[in-house]
Design an enzyme around this catalytic site. Sequence first.
Site, mmCIF file in Angstrom:
data_model
loop_
_atom_site.group_PDB
_atom_site.id
_atom_site.type_symbol
_atom_site.label_atom_id
_atom_site.label_comp_id
_atom_site.label_asym_id
_atom_site.label_seq_id
_atom_site.Cartn_x
_atom_site.Cartn_y
_atom_site.Cartn_z
ATOM 1 C CG ASP A 1 -2.066 0.971 1.137
ATOM 2 O OD1 ASP A 1 -1.859 2.079 0.621
ATOM 3 O OD2 ASP A 1 -3.170 0.624 1.565
ATOM 4 C CB CYS B 1 -6.912 3.217 0.032
ATOM 5 S SG CYS B 1 -5.380 3.713 0.826
ATOM 6 C CG HIS C 1 -9.716 0.471 2.416
ATOM 7 N ND1 HIS C 1 -8.684 1.367 2.470
ATOM 8 C CD2 HIS C 1 -10.745 1.052 3.081
ATOM 9 C CE1 HIS C 1 -9.052 2.446 3.118
ATOM 10 N NE2 HIS C 1 -10.295 2.280 3.500
ATOM 11 C CG ASP D 1 -3.081 1.172 -2.590
ATOM 12 O OD1 ASP D 1 -1.864 1.438 -2.491
ATOM 13 O OD2 ASP D 1 -3.879 1.299 -1.636
ATOM 14 C CG HIS D 2 -2.229 5.023 -3.422
ATOM 15 N ND1 HIS D 2 -1.386 5.465 -2.414
ATOM 16 C CD2 HIS D 2 -3.308 4.482 -2.795
ATOM 17 C CE1 HIS D 2 -1.939 5.213 -1.239
ATOM 18 N NE2 HIS D 2 -3.109 4.604 -1.432
#
Length: 534
Positions: free
Chosen positions: A39, A79, A129, A319-320
């Site tokens: 993450d 997220c 999430h 995710d980023h």
Amino acid sequence: MSPFRVTCGVLILFLIGSFLQVMTYASKTKVNILFLMADQLRSDVVGCYGNKLARTPNLDWLSENGAQFEKAYTSTPSCTPARAAILTGLSPWYHGMLGYGVIADRYPLEMPRTFSSSGYYAYSIGKDHFGWNNTADAGIAHGYNATNIYDGLTNIMDDYDQWFAKVMPGVDPQSTGLGWNEYRGRTFVFPEYYHPTAYVGRKTVEFLQTYNRSEPFFLKSSFHRPHSPYDPPGRLAKMFTPSEMPKPYLSNTWDADCDFEGSLRSTLCCGHIDEGEVAISRQMYYANVAFVDEWIGKIIETLRNQSLLDNTIILFTADHGDMLGDHYRWRKILPYESSSKVPMILWWPPSFEKKYGGIVGVARGTRKMEVVELRDIFPTFLRAADLPIPSSLNGSALFDLLRGDEEPTKWRSYLGLEHTPACNATFHWSALTDGKVKYIFRAAFSEEQLFDLMNDPHEMTNLAHQPAWQSTLLAWRQRLVDQFVFEERGEHWLINGILQRRVKAILYSPHYPGKDTSCLDSHKFPNVEECSWF
């Protein structure tokens, strides 16, 4: 009894036995799928992406023995919308999340549900999430057969939190004293056994060591770190020193809007921080990345020891990214490379190679330059499992880029990115990139940015006002107009072919299949300090 009948009977039994043997072999050799995630991991803090300071030997091994995608992006870099893209194989407009909101309870087509209904045992460890089902006291599964969740949220007691409460009764797992979006960094106060990264890695290793089901597995192992808190074990932190950390990229031109004193608010997303504090933050971030990589190494070694590696496909991504102070900005949500560009590495077993009748014709260690995105993961796994890829998906199988001599005749030439306001009201934008040029429409101001990524990979110079780049600017602007027309976005986005300034946020598109149950108001700038951390 006639010899003919005996012969026929023997032949039938032989054929039945052979058929069952073949079916059993096919069941055993159906490829396993291991989906590894981190993450908030920017690609340039991974060794194989050119960072000599990074300590990521296991990710580097995957790259050297698989394929590395140099221009991998997340279209909506926070997220939940990023994970919606992974879950559905869709672009932001079509999965419906244009910013940080709530992942719907169910989508028409979902990756884990597809695999669990196609003969796979689907299991998720770590960060999903997806939300928490209080009645079942479990994470919302979206088709996973089972989950073991650490989401890193303060408003739920997930599986890690419940485990920690049992093994450390009466102790606060947040005793390190850092928040979920702080820029500050410090070492983890407990033995590393209790660290969330160790928990996720250990549970993944245990799953592989004890797996004895007849069906192949679809396993997602999703590490929460290096997402803040920047809290590595002290052993890992000592691998780096603040003085050797690279300094943030600062243009001091277009990014000057965030050049103000920011140290009074530890969860800021825009502001100038003392250089020493930034260096410590980066030290702890690098150490958290190294810790994730260590556990990835243990997971790969377990696959090898359990004789699973040669029948498992592995894909790693994030995710980023994380701005880490670049351009006076922190966290994610932004179109700039530090936030929107992610690592993506694919490893395949020998049976996938063309010389063994497989679908991969490129050499191991290949680096691909096409622009890819998180939506491509779902169809990639479908291709690996020899399952049909629905035409409704917006993503494409990465294997199409790995055919070797039979290079694909068609792949996207550029990619759309966007985010509605979160953290800062001005962080409202739409963008396009082909990995060589990036066009950004800053909707809060109706301003444009244009970057030459080939010669300016850190986006120091905005070319939007330079005469020599006007034809390029117009071409990219028209591409964004064409995208909005194709998606039928309406007058909030476009009037008579002119991009509109957007002051009000639109969190969900008409394609979103759920209800907005978050504290984020889709019609005004949300006060994210009252929301669950993202």
